[in-house]
Design an enzyme around this catalytic site. Structure first.
Site: not given
Ligand code: URA
Length: 254
Positions: A114
């Protein structure tokens, strides 16, 4: 059909060749062949078991020549917050492409973090390995440190451990431990073997704990070491071999 007039010992099955080139998985390559989209030396490929000589035969998918680069690059980035895990962002936000090293090779990221997640993001031009590392079948583990609001109880962590119901189904069992428990914020360590969108954030939100910060400390066998945020480093030969083995490709020939 024998596409090469002079087959040598370096010939390989065309589905493996296409997978190594990052065009698709081996199965996906068979679908491309069945759909009549693959040609070798100008001839339509009709047999799934067709073999090619990579340095000699011209393989085309939808009329575009496909090449495999045996000299592959494997890099780890300590991704900072604020960067999207794509090479181009239509909204013009900073992307991980801006943090990639000048290798002369076109690297791409293996899966996504993310925008606000930090930590291990693998970059490579090895298409076959990338496909495998992202495929749930190979169960490659990923380890995260999540800073959450509140103080999760052991019963809450056990729920996450056993699997929580999300809108896209029940999560697989995970390793979940409390790293630091505080009254207003806590840190939870999780090891998961799936890669659903925003999975860790959703798993913890589902049990009442909003994620305030998320850091990936490991992807399969690869950790950051002392790599600073925003920096990259090439994997060592031992790390590369371990990564390839984690995806079941250790016997792969180049
Ligand atoms: N899980 C998440 O919620 N975000 C990420 O970036 C990776 C795993």
């Amino acid at each position: 059909m024998t596409p090469s007039p002079n087959p040598t010992s370096s010939e390989e099955r065309i589905n493996k060749f296409l997978a190594r080139a990052g065009v698709s998985s081996r199965r996906g390559a068979e679908e491309l062949i069945s759909a009549g989209r693959v040609r070798v030396n100008g001839n339509l490929v009709t047999e799934l078991g067709t073999k090619v000589v990579p340095d000699h035969d011209v393989v085309e998918v939808d009329g575009v020549a496909v090449r495999v680069c045996a000299d592959r690059r494997y890099v780890v980035l300590n991704k900072p917050a604020g960067y999207v895990s794509t090479l181009k962002d239509p909204q013009g936000r900073p992307t991980v492409a801006e943090l990639m090293p000048e290798t002369g090779h076109r690297l791409f990221n293996v899966g996504r973090l993310d925008r606000d997640t930090t930590g291990v993001l693998l970059l490579t031009d090895d298409g076959e390995l990338a496909h495998r590392l992202m495929h749930p079948r190979y169960h490659v583990s990923k380890e995260y440190l999540a800073t959450v609001a509140g103080r999760p109880s052991e019963a809450t962590l056990a729920l996450v451990r056993h699997g929580v119901e999300l809108d896209d189904g029940l999560t697989r069992p995970a390793e979940v431990t409390a790293e630091r428990l505080g009254d207003t914020t806590s840190v939870v360590r999780l090891v998961i073997r799936e890669g659903r969108k925003r999975q860790v954030r959703r798993m913890l939100a589902a049990v009442g704990h909003r994620v305030l910060a998320l850091h990936r400390v490991r992807f399969g066998p690869i950790e950051l070491g002392d790599l600073p945020l925003g920096e990259t480093r090439a994997l060592s030969d031992a790390e590369t071999a371990a990564l390839i083995a984690s995806a079941g490709l250790e016997g792969r020939e180049d």
